[in-house]
Write an enzyme that holds these catalytic residues in place. Sequence first.
Site, PDB file in Angstrom:
ATOM      1  N   ASP A  70       1.194  -0.930   0.037  1.00 41.26           N
ATOM      2  CA  ASP A  70      -0.050  -0.132   0.229  1.00 41.26           C
ATOM      3  C   ASP A  70       0.544   0.801   0.405  1.00 41.26           C
ATOM      4  O   ASP A  70       2.130   2.010   0.899  1.00 41.26           O
ATOM      5  CB  ASP A  70      -0.733  -0.003   1.588  1.00 41.26           C
ATOM      6  CG  ASP A  70      -1.866   0.837   1.360  1.00 41.26           C
ATOM      7  OD1 ASP A  70      -1.653   2.036   0.737  1.00 41.26           O
ATOM      8  OD2 ASP A  70      -2.607   0.730   2.082  1.00 41.26           O
ATOM      9  N   VAL A  71       1.195   2.345  -0.913  1.00 42.08           N
ATOM     10  CA  VAL A  71       1.554   2.900  -1.108  1.00 42.08           C
ATOM     11  C   VAL A  71       1.140   4.316  -0.035  1.00 42.08           C
ATOM     12  O   VAL A  71       2.032   4.636  -0.272  1.00 42.08           O
ATOM     13  CB  VAL A  71       1.587   3.684  -2.784  1.00 42.08           C
ATOM     14  CG1 VAL A  71       2.457   2.907  -3.684  1.00 42.08           C
ATOM     15  CG2 VAL A  71       0.456   3.948  -3.387  1.00 42.08           C
ATOM     16  N   TYR A 170      -9.271  15.264  -4.943  1.00 41.59           N
ATOM     17  CA  TYR A 170      -8.740  14.933  -6.647  1.00 41.59           C
ATOM     18  C   TYR A 170      -7.576  16.748  -6.951  1.00 41.59           C
ATOM     19  O   TYR A 170      -6.343  15.947  -6.908  1.00 41.59           O
ATOM     20  CB  TYR A 170      -8.911  14.322  -7.734  1.00 41.59           C
ATOM     21  CG  TYR A 170      -8.603  13.293  -8.628  1.00 41.59           C
ATOM     22  CD1 TYR A 170      -8.051  12.292  -8.074  1.00 41.59           C
ATOM     23  CD2 TYR A 170      -7.950  14.406  -9.720  1.00 41.59           C
ATOM     24  CE1 TYR A 170      -7.112  11.865  -9.220  1.00 41.59           C
ATOM     25  CE2 TYR A 170      -7.442  14.063 -10.972  1.00 41.59           C
ATOM     26  CZ  TYR A 170      -6.866  12.671 -10.744  1.00 41.59           C
ATOM     27  OH  TYR A 170      -6.079  11.646 -12.140  1.00 41.59           O
TER      28      TYR A 170
HETATM   29  P1  NAD Z   1      -6.857   2.961 -12.386  1.00 46.30           P
HETATM   30  O1  NAD Z   1      -7.478   2.490 -11.257  1.00 46.30           O
HETATM   31  O2  NAD Z   1      -6.493   1.863 -14.007  1.00 46.30           O
HETATM   32  O3  NAD Z   1      -5.023   2.505 -11.638  1.00 46.30           O
HETATM   33  C1  NAD Z   1      -5.404   3.070 -10.673  1.00 46.30           C
HETATM   34  C2  NAD Z   1      -3.970   1.819  -9.691  1.00 46.30           C
HETATM   35  O4  NAD Z   1      -4.134   2.409  -8.119  1.00 46.30           O
HETATM   36  C3  NAD Z   1      -5.064   0.908  -9.959  1.00 46.30           C
HETATM   37  O5  NAD Z   1      -3.517  -0.329 -10.297  1.00 46.30           O
HETATM   38  C4  NAD Z   1      -5.479   0.755  -8.182  1.00 46.30           C
HETATM   39  O6  NAD Z   1      -5.095  -0.173  -7.339  1.00 46.30           O
HETATM   40  C5  NAD Z   1      -3.938   1.567  -7.608  1.00 46.30           C
HETATM   41  N1  NAD Z   1      -3.753   1.678  -6.326  1.00 46.30           N
HETATM   42  C6  NAD Z   1      -5.337   2.259  -5.474  1.00 46.30           C
HETATM   43  N2  NAD Z   1      -4.802   2.661  -4.038  1.00 46.30           N
HETATM   44  C7  NAD Z   1      -3.205   1.852  -3.811  1.00 46.30           C
HETATM   45  C8  NAD Z   1      -2.170   1.631  -3.322  1.00 46.30           C
HETATM   46  N3  NAD Z   1      -2.874   2.727  -2.380  1.00 46.30           N
HETATM   47  N4  NAD Z   1      -1.609   1.210  -2.656  1.00 46.30           N
HETATM   48  C9  NAD Z   1      -0.676   1.021  -4.367  1.00 46.30           C
HETATM   49  N5  NAD Z   1      -1.560   0.800  -5.335  1.00 46.30           N
HETATM   50  C10 NAD Z   1      -2.918   2.142  -5.374  1.00 46.30           C
HETATM   51  O7  NAD Z   1      -6.228   4.330 -12.883  1.00 46.30           O
HETATM   52  P2  NAD Z   1      -5.601   4.660 -14.410  1.00 46.30           P
HETATM   53  O8  NAD Z   1      -6.510   5.771 -14.568  1.00 46.30           O
HETATM   54  O9  NAD Z   1      -4.345   3.923 -14.170  1.00 46.30           O
HETATM   55  O10 NAD Z   1      -4.925   5.640 -12.924  1.00 46.30           O
HETATM   56  C11 NAD Z   1      -3.441   5.531 -12.805  1.00 46.30           C
HETATM   57  C12 NAD Z   1      -2.556   7.346 -12.691  1.00 46.30           C
HETATM   58  O11 NAD Z   1      -3.167   8.367 -13.341  1.00 46.30           O
HETATM   59  C13 NAD Z   1      -3.216   7.338 -11.183  1.00 46.30           C
HETATM   60  O12 NAD Z   1      -2.559   8.100 -10.625  1.00 46.30           O
HETATM   61  C14 NAD Z   1      -4.534   8.557 -11.824  1.00 46.30           C
HETATM   62  O13 NAD Z   1      -4.937   9.788 -11.133  1.00 46.30           O
HETATM   63  C15 NAD Z   1      -3.885   9.159 -12.732  1.00 46.30           C
HETATM   64  N6  NAD Z   1      -4.113  10.136 -14.191  1.00 46.30           N
HETATM   65  C16 NAD Z   1      -5.508   9.327 -14.921  1.00 46.30           C
HETATM   66  C17 NAD Z   1      -6.303   9.924 -15.813  1.00 46.30           C
HETATM   67  C18 NAD Z   1      -7.220   9.050 -16.644  1.00 46.30           C
HETATM   68  O14 NAD Z   1      -8.307   9.557 -17.484  1.00 46.30           O
HETATM   69  N7  NAD Z   1      -6.868   7.551 -16.457  1.00 46.30           N
HETATM   70  C19 NAD Z   1      -5.872  10.700 -16.062  1.00 46.30           C
HETATM   71  C20 NAD Z   1      -4.870  11.588 -14.890  1.00 46.30           C
HETATM   72  C21 NAD Z   1      -4.180  11.171 -14.344  1.00 46.30           C
END
Ligand code: NAD
Length: 272
Positions: A70-71, A170
């Site tokens: 857990d990060v 967020y």
């Molecule tokens: P996602 O939900 O597919 O992936 C997020 C990952 O983070 C998942 O694997 C989840 O299990 C993991 N996670 C959550 N809490 C955690 C914890 N405490 N310890 C370890 N892992 C944990 O979503 P995504 O879109 O792939 O998001 C990845 C990153 O990109 C995030 O930081 C998100 O804010 C950022 N982001 C996404 C978008 C988008 O449009 N998808 C846009 C901007 C930024």
Amino acid sequence: MQKPNNRLAGQTCIVTGANSGIGASVARSIGRDGANVVVNYITHAEAAEEIAHQISEDNLCGEAIAIRYDVSKEDQVISMFRQTINHFGTVDICIPNAGLQKDASLHEMTMQDWQLVLDVNLTGQFLCARESIREFLKRGMRPEISKSLGKIIHMSSVHQIIPWAGHANYAASKGAIVMLMESICQEYASQKVRCNSIAPGAIQTPINRPAWETPEALHKLNKLIPYKRIGIPEDIGSAAVWLASDESEYINGTTIFVDGGMTCYPGFTENG
Ligand code: NAD
């Protein structure tokens, strides 16, 4: 599949939240370019194991392992680095990507949802950066491997600059990443640490499913994207590999927006 070109051979990279969406694509891209990859996850072990397996099969130079931590917890991030260093010898690249949303109007936002988002999206990034820098400084330069002592790539968002009603926790977490990342650059660049961010726009992943799962939702979303397509995780993966490699050696303290132009005020396309 694209042929690997091994820009990261001999290096080890931790990608957090790497069993889904953007993190999975970043981990695959980094692995395809020759690095050992740590696929960090917190839920869905089978998805993480599968991604690590695929990367190890693809990768001509290195291997991938899936590890659960857990990060948002200090002791767990310390253990994640310890396990990585025991297994691979060191850490050269860290991509703190794990993130989540807990959306609510501000007047209805609970303390719990505020805190969870800040803990994962911001404290998690701090802890990963701190442990990375500790390891980089302890290990020292390896000029035969990279021109930099180490590389950190924070996964931010266009919401580091675009306010987001209904998502204040967020947006606040992502806005704070700018100052975290730039302060790290200022503090450690002289020691050849490179610290940058990637700010994705709308990327098709589980985090934002309601924004793309119906044609109507996608049509509405496209109004925010001058390039007129939703991003795919590979758009972020290819940017991350380049930013981790010596090809971008002189880039430090910068956010790369990978957003199809979303930050260019699309509302003004037709004269406002
Ligand atoms: P996602 O939900 O597919 O992936 C997020 C990952 O983070 C998942 O694997 C989840 O299990 C993991 N996670 C959550 N809490 C955690 C914890 N405490 N310890 C370890 N892992 C944990 O979503 P995504 O879109 O792939 O998001 C990845 C990153 O990109 C995030 O930081 C998100 O804010 C950022 N982001 C996404 C978008 C988008 O449009 N998808 C846009 C901007 C930024």
